[in-house]
Design an enzyme around this catalytic site. Structure first.
Site, PDB file in Angstrom:
ATOM      1  N   HIS A 344       0.840  -1.212   0.000  1.00 41.13           N
ATOM      2  CA  HIS A 344       0.000   0.000   0.000  1.00 41.13           C
ATOM      3  C   HIS A 344       0.866   1.251   0.000  1.00 41.13           C
ATOM      4  O   HIS A 344       2.006   1.240   0.460  1.00 41.13           O
ATOM      5  CB  HIS A 344      -0.977  -0.006   1.178  1.00 41.13           C
ATOM      6  CG  HIS A 344      -0.380   0.255   2.529  1.00 41.13           C
ATOM      7  ND1 HIS A 344      -0.340   1.506   3.107  1.00 41.13           N
ATOM      8  CD2 HIS A 344       0.183  -0.574   3.455  1.00 41.13           C
ATOM      9  CE1 HIS A 344       0.202   1.438   4.307  1.00 41.13           C
ATOM     10  NE2 HIS A 344       0.534   0.187   4.551  1.00 41.13           N
ATOM     11  N   GLU A 391      -4.977   1.679   3.023  1.00 42.60           N
ATOM     12  CA  GLU A 391      -4.757   0.507   3.882  1.00 42.60           C
ATOM     13  C   GLU A 391      -4.818   0.878   5.346  1.00 42.60           C
ATOM     14  O   GLU A 391      -5.336   0.112   6.177  1.00 42.60           O
ATOM     15  CB  GLU A 391      -3.407  -0.125   3.550  1.00 42.60           C
ATOM     16  CG  GLU A 391      -3.120  -1.430   4.287  1.00 42.60           C
ATOM     17  CD  GLU A 391      -2.407  -1.261   5.626  1.00 42.60           C
ATOM     18  OE1 GLU A 391      -2.167  -2.262   6.315  1.00 42.60           O
ATOM     19  OE2 GLU A 391      -2.092  -0.099   5.994  1.00 42.60           O
ATOM     20  N   GLU A 392      -4.297   2.053   5.690  1.00 41.94           N
ATOM     21  CA  GLU A 392      -4.201   2.430   7.098  1.00 41.94           C
ATOM     22  C   GLU A 392      -5.567   2.569   7.765  1.00 41.94           C
ATOM     23  O   GLU A 392      -5.682   2.483   8.983  1.00 41.94           O
ATOM     24  CB  GLU A 392      -3.414   3.739   7.242  1.00 41.94           C
ATOM     25  CG  GLU A 392      -1.957   3.662   6.787  1.00 41.94           C
ATOM     26  CD  GLU A 392      -1.089   2.767   7.652  1.00 41.94           C
ATOM     27  OE1 GLU A 392      -1.634   2.088   8.550  1.00 41.94           O
ATOM     28  OE2 GLU A 392       0.133   2.747   7.444  1.00 41.94           O
ATOM     29  N   ASP A 420       4.601  -4.856   3.316  1.00 44.88           N
ATOM     30  CA  ASP A 420       4.102  -3.594   3.867  1.00 44.88           C
ATOM     31  C   ASP A 420       5.296  -2.804   4.387  1.00 44.88           C
ATOM     32  O   ASP A 420       5.886  -2.013   3.657  1.00 44.88           O
ATOM     33  CB  ASP A 420       3.094  -3.901   4.972  1.00 44.88           C
ATOM     34  CG  ASP A 420       2.372  -2.668   5.491  1.00 44.88           C
ATOM     35  OD1 ASP A 420       2.902  -1.562   5.340  1.00 44.88           O
ATOM     36  OD2 ASP A 420       1.271  -2.804   6.073  1.00 44.88           O
ATOM     37  N   HIS A 481       3.846   4.694  12.852  1.00 41.86           N
ATOM     38  CA  HIS A 481       2.673   5.560  12.705  1.00 41.86           C
ATOM     39  C   HIS A 481       2.867   6.933  13.348  1.00 41.86           C
ATOM     40  O   HIS A 481       1.884   7.608  13.677  1.00 41.86           O
ATOM     41  CB  HIS A 481       1.428   4.894  13.286  1.00 41.86           C
ATOM     42  CG  HIS A 481       0.882   3.804  12.418  1.00 41.86           C
ATOM     43  ND1 HIS A 481      -0.331   3.196  12.673  1.00 41.86           N
ATOM     44  CD2 HIS A 481       1.357   3.207  11.300  1.00 41.86           C
ATOM     45  CE1 HIS A 481      -0.555   2.271  11.754  1.00 41.86           C
ATOM     46  NE2 HIS A 481       0.466   2.263  10.906  1.00 41.86           N
TER      47      HIS A 481
END
Length: 676
Positions: A344, A391-392, A420, A481
């Site tokens: 992604h 995707e997140e 990923d 993140h």
């Protein structure tokens, strides 16, 4: 065209003065390949020249640390949350790259519901009457990155006492209750563990909390971990069907949609802010088992209060268009059999590790495949390079595409190879379905299973039953993140020389070359049967005398017996050097059986309480505290049986065991390929 019309010695003599031996080999392979394509019935004693192993060496030799570094630098220049203008620019970058390489490129667009923050604030009010307004965004990043938030958290506010609940698991709430602490009406503070964010928030709501603050330990950079708290994956408005423009969508107030979102608001906070709050709490001391790894102080009090937390969060849900991008390399023999490589693009911030270390690897594989094509290579089966969006937010882009293409994927997809976070740190790791073990064991012994729902392999395996693998370097990284997941962090800490990027791209690309090029698919169901037997043995240690595994173990034995027969069949077909129509038909028959067997582990009813997830061997658990990382239906039944009358609980467990046994039998029947 006849090989007799060529004079190879003359061709080689004229080329050797100005070309390397690799060019000579490439031209010769092209000649053999063209002959094979134009004479499909000829009984020439060669293996598919267009998939000669020497092309694998060309693929490896064309790696470039600098190229990977430049891709990553370009991809991470700006934060690119899905649905934003910066994300669209990243889409255009990948799409242009594929097209410039001459690859057949197209996009698939979906209209989906995403969630963004509008406002958030948090202040701490102490007993003495003093207060602190906490800074929620990382230092130096305000206005540059999206503020830390939990996607799909409902808007809400609270002014209440704080209480610490460790990881927010059932046993943590039991420990808190044993201390005489009631969390009803409180703002819960929890640290990230194995349980999903959404599950932590939902358990807090079940216990009567009014809001949740979640922090991640181990971050020495001052980052804050963003993420989603939605239950399940895919667009919440289109469960089980694709969110195409103009298609059916459920309303936000419909029960099936509302159940996907938490009932109480939450937000992520930094370790520093968590320590500020926890140091101010009074009440009972932490239980002993919490102290060994709780913050830096090792000790503390649970609360509640007397500190009060003033919490406010406002979200906005938007319908946005997301874009999946595909580059297709058509196979010459089986163009309708697909080997898919996916990653992604979207990131919570800059995304140097998650996900764009993987995106850079995907772009480099595309470049190297294009070089092979210029050298005369064509895969036996079609290769599809997939760049997913959103995707997140819960594997939205990949899930919608799988739902849109479910029938064709179910009948034609060979395998899905996911990357990923390609490079997080040292050590190579792979997670896979067991029939891919031998393919991956050449590069690593550390193969795990794919029970989690944490990347884009989930819809392919758990919903469509497609063999899958997930590849990565390093188990975790401290800027996950956060605003510090940047190109600078990668250059300083993650992979300064980009050697790991080169390695993971090589492993990923070579695995696909074998899956797309081998005459017989490199699937090993003996390995699958052995793994299932291990799973059954582990399960037996958790069961009472009132349940039986006989049906399951019998099915596993049957799978192993058929797998042995297939090994012999494959060996004979590989040893046959004379290529004719009958050999081609036999190979197609065997390959289809190998490809379709994984679908047998799917069950139309899905997992209890989570019907979208169909795979009965590997799938998400309702309770992360289960001791099983497989047979999710059985694992969930064991957990729930503890809260049921004994006979009813044993019956529920036995039913799930029977379901698994039938699934294994379906896979076995698919390998046989005959009606019973």
């Amino acid at each position: 065209m006849s090989l007799n019309s060529y004079k190879p010695s003359a061709i080689f003599t004229s080329m050797l003065s100005s070309r390397s031996w690799s060019m000579v080999i490439a031209v010769f392979l092209c000649i053999l390949g063209l002959y094979a394509l134009n004479h499909p019935h000829s009984k020439i004693p060669i293996r598919n020249a267009l998939n000669d192993p020497r092309f694998e060496q060309i693929f490896l030799n064309s790696s470039s640390n600098y190229t990977l570094s430049s891709y990553l630098r370009d991809l991470t220049f700006n934060p690119h949350v899905a649905g934003t203008q910066a994300s669209l620019q990243t889409k255009q970058y990948v799409e242009t790259h594929f097209k410039d390489l001459g690859l057949q490129t197209h996009t698939a667009e979906f209209e989906v519901l995403l969630s963004y923050p509008v406002h958030a604030s948090l202040s701490v009010h102490y007993r003495e009457g003093l207060s602190d307004d906490l800074h929620l965004t990382e230092p130096g990043q305000v206005g540059r990155v999206v503020m830390p938030y939990h996607a799909y958290s409902p808007s809400g506010s609270a002014f209440a006492k704080g209480v610490f609940v460790n990881y927010g698991r059932d046993k943590d709430y039991v420990a808190v209750a044993a201390l005489g602490v009631n969390v009803t009406g409180c703002v819960v503070i929890a640290r990230r563990g194995d349980m999903s964010r959404g599950r932590v928030v939902e358990k807090a709501a079940e216990k009567g909390a009014v809001a949740v603050l979640l922090y991640t330990e181990g971050d020495v950079f001052g980052g804050v971990e963003r993420g989603t708290v939605m239950d399940g994956i895919g667009d919440p408005l289109t469960p089980s069907w694709a969110s195409v423009h103009g298609g059916e969508k459920l309303g936000l107030e419909e029960k099936e949609v509302k159940e996907r979102f938490p009932r109480i608001p939450s937000m992520p906070i930094s370790v520093e802010n968590a320590e500020t709050i926890l140091r101010s709490l009074e009440g009972p001391w932490f239980p002993n088992e919490w102290r060994k790894d709780t913050l830096r102080s090792k000790v503390g009090r649970v609360g509640p209060g007397p500190t009060l937390l003033n919490f406010t969060y406002q979200e906005e849900k938007k319908m946005v268009t997301i874009h999946n991008i595909f580059a297709v390399i058509k196979g010459w023999e089986d163009p309708d059999r697909y080997v898919l490589l996916g990653n992604h693009r979207d990131a919570w911030t800059y995304g140097a590790v998650d996900p764009n270390s993987g995106t850079a690897a995907l772009l480099d594989i595309a470049r190297r495949y294009a070089l092979l094509m210029h050298s005369g290579w064509t895969p036996r089966r079609t290769i599809v390079l997939c760049s997913w969006d959103a995707e997140e937010f819960g594997m939205v882009g990949s899930t919608e595409w799988v739902e849109q293409n479910l029938l064709n994927l179910g009948s034609k997809a060979v395998a899905y190879l996911n990357v990923d976070c390609a490079v997080q740190g040292p050590g190579f790791f792979a997670r896979s379905t067991p029939q891919l073990d031998n393919l991956l064991l050449a590069v690593t012994k550390k193969i795990q299973r794919l029970s989690g729902v944490d990347s884009d392999f989930a819809p392919f395996l758990h919903h469509a039953g497609i063999p899958a693998a997930d590849l990565y370097y390093g188990k975790d990284f401290p800027v996950y993140h956060t605003a510090f997941d940047s190109y600078d962090w990668m250059m300083q800490y993650g992979d300064p020389s980009f050697h790991r990027h080169v390695a993971v791209a090589g492993i990923w690309g070579l695995s696909a070359l074998q899956l797309a090029g081998d005459s017989i698919l490199p699937f090993d169901y003996l390995s699958y049967a052995a793994q299932l037997q291990e799973h059954a043995s582990s399960l037996s240690n958790l069961l009472d005398d009132g349940t039986s595994l006989h049906a399951m173990t019998t099915s596993i034995q049957g799978l192993g017996d058929v797998a042995k027969q297939l090994e012999e069949e494959a060996k004979k077909l590989r040893e046959q050097v004379t290529i004719d129509d009958m050999l081609v038909l036999k190979r197609h028959s065997l390959n289809d059986r190998l490809m379709l067997a994984e679908r047998g582990f799917l069950d139309a009813e899905g997992l209890p309480g989570r019907p979208w997830f169909k795979h009965l061997v590997y799938g998400p658990l309702l309770d992360n505290e289960s001791k099983l990382g497989f047979f999710p239906g059985v694992a969930n039944a064991i957990t729930q049986a503890a809260r049921m009358p004994k006979r009813e609980g044993l019956s529920a467990i036995q039913h799930e065991i029977w379901r698994v046994a039938r699934a294994i039998q379906r896979a076995t029947d698919a390998l046989k390929g005959e009606l019973i």
